[in-house]
Design a protein around this motif. Sequence first.
Motif, PDB file in Angstrom:
ATOM      1  N   TRP A   1       0.896  -0.937   0.038  1.00 30.14           N
ATOM      2  CA  TRP A   1      -0.018  -0.149  -0.021  1.00 30.14           C
ATOM      3  C   TRP A   1       0.912   1.272  -0.178  1.00 30.14           C
ATOM      4  O   TRP A   1       0.480   2.272  -0.445  1.00 30.14           O
ATOM      5  CB  TRP A   1      -0.905  -0.071   1.261  1.00 30.14           C
ATOM      6  CG  TRP A   1      -1.829  -1.110   1.423  1.00 30.14           C
ATOM      7  CD1 TRP A   1      -2.074  -1.987   0.576  1.00 30.14           C
ATOM      8  CD2 TRP A   1      -2.583  -1.633   2.771  1.00 30.14           C
ATOM      9  NE1 TRP A   1      -2.916  -3.015   0.965  1.00 30.14           N
ATOM     10  CE2 TRP A   1      -3.243  -2.809   2.272  1.00 30.14           C
ATOM     11  CE3 TRP A   1      -2.504  -1.142   3.850  1.00 30.14           C
ATOM     12  CZ2 TRP A   1      -3.873  -3.248   3.127  1.00 30.14           C
ATOM     13  CZ3 TRP A   1      -3.420  -1.692   4.917  1.00 30.14           C
ATOM     14  CH2 TRP A   1      -4.101  -2.733   4.340  1.00 30.14           C
ATOM     15  N   VAL A   2       2.062   1.351   0.751  1.00 24.95           N
ATOM     16  CA  VAL A   2       2.926   2.336   0.606  1.00 24.95           C
ATOM     17  C   VAL A   2       4.559   1.728   0.316  1.00 24.95           C
ATOM     18  O   VAL A   2       4.748   0.561   0.578  1.00 24.95           O
ATOM     19  CB  VAL A   2       2.788   3.097   2.064  1.00 24.95           C
ATOM     20  CG1 VAL A   2       1.563   3.437   2.362  1.00 24.95           C
ATOM     21  CG2 VAL A   2       3.495   2.046   3.141  1.00 24.95           C
ATOM     22  N   GLU A   3       5.216   2.563  -0.048  1.00 23.28           N
ATOM     23  CA  GLU A   3       6.585   2.196  -0.271  1.00 23.28           C
ATOM     24  C   GLU A   3       7.412   2.408   1.036  1.00 23.28           C
ATOM     25  O   GLU A   3       8.603   1.595   1.119  1.00 23.28           O
ATOM     26  CB  GLU A   3       7.248   3.128  -1.360  1.00 23.28           C
ATOM     27  CG  GLU A   3       6.448   3.002  -2.806  1.00 23.28           C
ATOM     28  CD  GLU A   3       7.104   3.468  -3.737  1.00 23.28           C
ATOM     29  OE1 GLU A   3       8.022   4.367  -3.375  1.00 23.28           O
ATOM     30  OE2 GLU A   3       6.458   3.543  -4.984  1.00 23.28           O
ATOM     31  N   VAL A   4       7.181   3.321   2.029  1.00 24.10           N
ATOM     32  CA  VAL A   4       8.128   3.475   3.119  1.00 24.10           C
ATOM     33  C   VAL A   4       7.535   3.539   4.220  1.00 24.10           C
ATOM     34  O   VAL A   4       6.168   3.935   4.512  1.00 24.10           O
ATOM     35  CB  VAL A   4       8.762   4.942   2.899  1.00 24.10           C
ATOM     36  CG1 VAL A   4       9.774   5.242   4.183  1.00 24.10           C
ATOM     37  CG2 VAL A   4       9.493   5.320   1.748  1.00 24.10           C
ATOM     38  N   ASP A   5       8.010   2.751   5.544  1.00 22.19           N
ATOM     39  CA  ASP A   5       7.477   2.420   6.654  1.00 22.19           C
ATOM     40  C   ASP A   5       7.904   3.838   7.609  1.00 22.19           C
ATOM     41  O   ASP A   5       8.883   3.864   8.093  1.00 22.19           O
ATOM     42  CB  ASP A   5       8.238   1.322   7.445  1.00 22.19           C
ATOM     43  CG  ASP A   5       7.397   0.988   8.696  1.00 22.19           C
ATOM     44  OD1 ASP A   5       6.681   1.843   9.371  1.00 22.19           O
ATOM     45  OD2 ASP A   5       7.710   0.034   9.245  1.00 22.19           O
ATOM     46  N   VAL A   6       6.939   4.922   7.438  1.00 19.49           N
ATOM     47  CA  VAL A   6       7.244   6.221   8.252  1.00 19.49           C
ATOM     48  C   VAL A   6       7.509   5.991   9.771  1.00 19.49           C
ATOM     49  O   VAL A   6       8.003   6.928  10.358  1.00 19.49           O
ATOM     50  CB  VAL A   6       6.085   6.958   7.669  1.00 19.49           C
ATOM     51  CG1 VAL A   6       6.516   7.436   6.216  1.00 19.49           C
ATOM     52  CG2 VAL A   6       4.808   6.687   8.170  1.00 19.49           C
ATOM     53  N   ALA A   7       6.800   5.001  10.158  1.00 22.94           N
ATOM     54  CA  ALA A   7       6.693   4.813  11.828  1.00 22.94           C
ATOM     55  C   ALA A   7       8.074   4.047  12.185  1.00 22.94           C
ATOM     56  O   ALA A   7       8.227   3.850  13.401  1.00 22.94           O
ATOM     57  CB  ALA A   7       5.480   4.174  12.090  1.00 22.94           C
ATOM     58  N   HIS A   8       8.691   3.320  11.358  1.00 22.04           N
ATOM     59  CA  HIS A   8       9.819   2.615  11.661  1.00 22.04           C
ATOM     60  C   HIS A   8      10.983   3.235  12.665  1.00 22.04           C
ATOM     61  O   HIS A   8      11.378   2.714  13.450  1.00 22.04           O
ATOM     62  CB  HIS A   8      10.337   1.876  10.695  1.00 22.04           C
ATOM     63  CG  HIS A   8      11.838   0.904  10.945  1.00 22.04           C
ATOM     64  ND1 HIS A   8      11.736  -0.203  11.637  1.00 22.04           N
ATOM     65  CD2 HIS A   8      12.941   1.112  10.704  1.00 22.04           C
ATOM     66  CE1 HIS A   8      12.658  -0.862  11.927  1.00 22.04           C
ATOM     67  NE2 HIS A   8      13.766   0.116  11.221  1.00 22.04           N
ATOM     68  N   GLU A   9      11.303   4.426  12.328  1.00 24.17           N
ATOM     69  CA  GLU A   9      12.345   5.314  13.125  1.00 24.17           C
ATOM     70  C   GLU A   9      11.616   5.864  14.410  1.00 24.17           C
ATOM     71  O   GLU A   9      12.397   6.474  15.250  1.00 24.17           O
ATOM     72  CB  GLU A   9      12.866   6.164  12.204  1.00 24.17           C
ATOM     73  CG  GLU A   9      13.559   5.578  11.085  1.00 24.17           C
ATOM     74  CD  GLU A   9      14.798   4.544  11.366  1.00 24.17           C
ATOM     75  OE1 GLU A   9      15.322   4.838  12.525  1.00 24.17           O
ATOM     76  OE2 GLU A   9      15.048   3.693  10.842  1.00 24.17           O
ATOM     77  N   VAL A  10      10.239   5.934  14.480  1.00 26.86           N
ATOM     78  CA  VAL A  10       9.844   6.797  15.631  1.00 26.86           C
ATOM     79  C   VAL A  10       9.823   5.740  16.745  1.00 26.86           C
ATOM     80  O   VAL A  10       9.421   4.728  16.869  1.00 26.86           O
ATOM     81  CB  VAL A  10       8.417   7.007  15.355  1.00 26.86           C
ATOM     82  CG1 VAL A  10       7.809   7.714  16.502  1.00 26.86           C
ATOM     83  CG2 VAL A  10       8.168   7.863  14.301  1.00 26.86           C
ATOM     84  N   THR A  11      10.516   6.560  18.051  1.00 25.92           N
ATOM     85  CA  THR A  11      10.834   5.582  19.292  1.00 25.92           C
ATOM     86  C   THR A  11      10.017   6.086  20.252  1.00 25.92           C
ATOM     87  O   THR A  11       9.340   7.234  20.333  1.00 25.92           O
ATOM     88  CB  THR A  11      12.166   6.067  19.674  1.00 25.92           C
ATOM     89  OG1 THR A  11      12.509   7.172  19.703  1.00 25.92           O
ATOM     90  CG2 THR A  11      13.128   5.434  18.814  1.00 25.92           C
ATOM     91  N   PRO A  12       9.484   5.227  21.094  1.00 24.57           N
ATOM     92  CA  PRO A  12       8.398   5.691  22.329  1.00 24.57           C
ATOM     93  C   PRO A  12       9.259   6.342  23.341  1.00 24.57           C
ATOM     94  O   PRO A  12      10.418   6.332  23.259  1.00 24.57           O
ATOM     95  CB  PRO A  12       8.041   4.129  22.927  1.00 24.57           C
ATOM     96  CG  PRO A  12       9.274   3.539  22.327  1.00 24.57           C
ATOM     97  CD  PRO A  12       9.787   3.834  21.096  1.00 24.57           C
ATOM     98  N   PRO A  13       8.443   7.125  24.059  1.00 24.05           N
ATOM     99  CA  PRO A  13       8.875   7.954  25.045  1.00 24.05           C
ATOM    100  C   PRO A  13       9.679   7.180  26.175  1.00 24.05           C
ATOM    101  O   PRO A  13       9.119   5.871  26.420  1.00 24.05           O
ATOM    102  CB  PRO A  13       7.819   8.720  25.765  1.00 24.05           C
ATOM    103  CG  PRO A  13       6.668   8.087  25.333  1.00 24.05           C
ATOM    104  CD  PRO A  13       6.939   7.443  23.871  1.00 24.05           C
ATOM    105  N   ARG A  14      10.853   7.740  26.611  1.00 25.99           N
ATOM    106  CA  ARG A  14      11.450   6.838  27.601  1.00 25.99           C
ATOM    107  C   ARG A  14      10.698   7.053  28.998  1.00 25.99           C
ATOM    108  O   ARG A  14      10.332   8.094  29.457  1.00 25.99           O
ATOM    109  CB  ARG A  14      13.159   7.121  27.560  1.00 25.99           C
ATOM    110  CG  ARG A  14      13.755   7.098  26.370  1.00 25.99           C
ATOM    111  CD  ARG A  14      15.252   7.236  26.644  1.00 25.99           C
ATOM    112  NE  ARG A  14      15.659   6.596  27.726  1.00 25.99           N
ATOM    113  CZ  ARG A  14      17.239   6.410  28.156  1.00 25.99           C
ATOM    114  NH1 ARG A  14      17.884   7.303  27.636  1.00 25.99           N
ATOM    115  NH2 ARG A  14      17.467   5.851  29.071  1.00 25.99           N
ATOM    116  N   ALA A  15      10.378   5.937  29.530  1.00 29.41           N
ATOM    117  CA  ALA A  15      10.015   6.107  30.854  1.00 29.41           C
ATOM    118  C   ALA A  15      10.736   6.795  31.854  1.00 29.41           C
ATOM    119  O   ALA A  15      11.978   6.727  31.730  1.00 29.41           O
ATOM    120  CB  ALA A  15       9.350   4.816  31.475  1.00 29.41           C
ATOM    121  N   PRO A  16      10.303   7.590  32.801  1.00 31.66           N
ATOM    122  CA  PRO A  16      11.211   8.225  33.883  1.00 31.66           C
ATOM    123  C   PRO A  16      12.026   7.219  34.601  1.00 31.66           C
ATOM    124  O   PRO A  16      11.530   6.335  35.013  1.00 31.66           O
ATOM    125  CB  PRO A  16      10.255   8.964  34.794  1.00 31.66           C
ATOM    126  CG  PRO A  16       8.933   8.434  34.690  1.00 31.66           C
ATOM    127  CD  PRO A  16       8.926   7.713  33.020  1.00 31.66           C
TER     128      PRO A  16
END
Length: 309
Positions: free
Chosen positions: A98-113
């Motif tokens: 459906w798409v060519e690039v995985d735009v979420a792959h490089e997004v990292t979750p927030p680090r827990a305190p």
Amino acid sequence: MSLTDDVGRYLDHLTVERGAAANTVSSYRRDLTRYAGYLTDRRIDRLPDVTCEDVREFLVELRRGDSERSVAPLADSSIARTLVAVRGLHKFAVAEGWVEVDVAHEVTPPRAPRRLPKSLPIDQVAAILDAVGADDTPRSLRDRALLELLYSCGARISEAIGLDIDDLDTDSKAVRLRGKGGKERIVPIGGPAADALDAYLVRGRPALAAGSRGSVGPGVFLNARGGRLSRQSAWQVLASAAERAGIGETVSPHTLRHSFATHLLDGGADVRVVQELLGHASVTTTQVYTLVTVNTMREVYATAHPRAR
């Protein structure tokens, strides 16, 4: 295809092809419905139009919440869970073409305190140890030996109740602990712990072993039926002792482990020695305890130094 269609196809994939549990699919549906709504509000109605920045801004919105819509901000753990669902959708979209690039792959979750380990002052630990095993019954001898051991060598509760007789060397005052991944380590124990273990092994354990209906196993700490003491029972031993000692806060076996490490560092022990004693694979894990001691020093400095303020 619309965003709603894309989300529906992905959820069908999870259900039919991946065999995901109903609760998992329900959680993904909730998170992805919120994600699709966020994108629609930004006038994005197709996955190929989503950018990496859109995904990052979505996480920011989750953390910020929306007071106008009475939407509360999410905790970091919930944001990380939502990101898993979003990543799964975009990864699936690439796999389906459906798409060519995985735009979420490089997004990292927030680090827990980073939470500082909970430890007790030395006098409170002493009060707990004084409150356990006041009489000379087999159970009291066992309970005192257990708590003395937990604090004396910083053992995890699973390591303590997993001890076998052959793991003890009371002559040289050392025990062999089996940590995570089956990794073994030899840890010294102090005199009070060695004495408590000797008393229990001589006068306590044989009486508990007599309650067994069959052969007694090699476990050190036994219950009234001669079987190995359970994790829950060990927790209750400490909870009862803490209550008798007048400790108002919740005290767990891990609290004694944290106290063991903090008191060693406060006494000048090298962090790498403490790492070995705790059985940490990386010194980074142990270094969190140095934050506790630094905070303690700051408190002492603030109250004791004439020009601290």
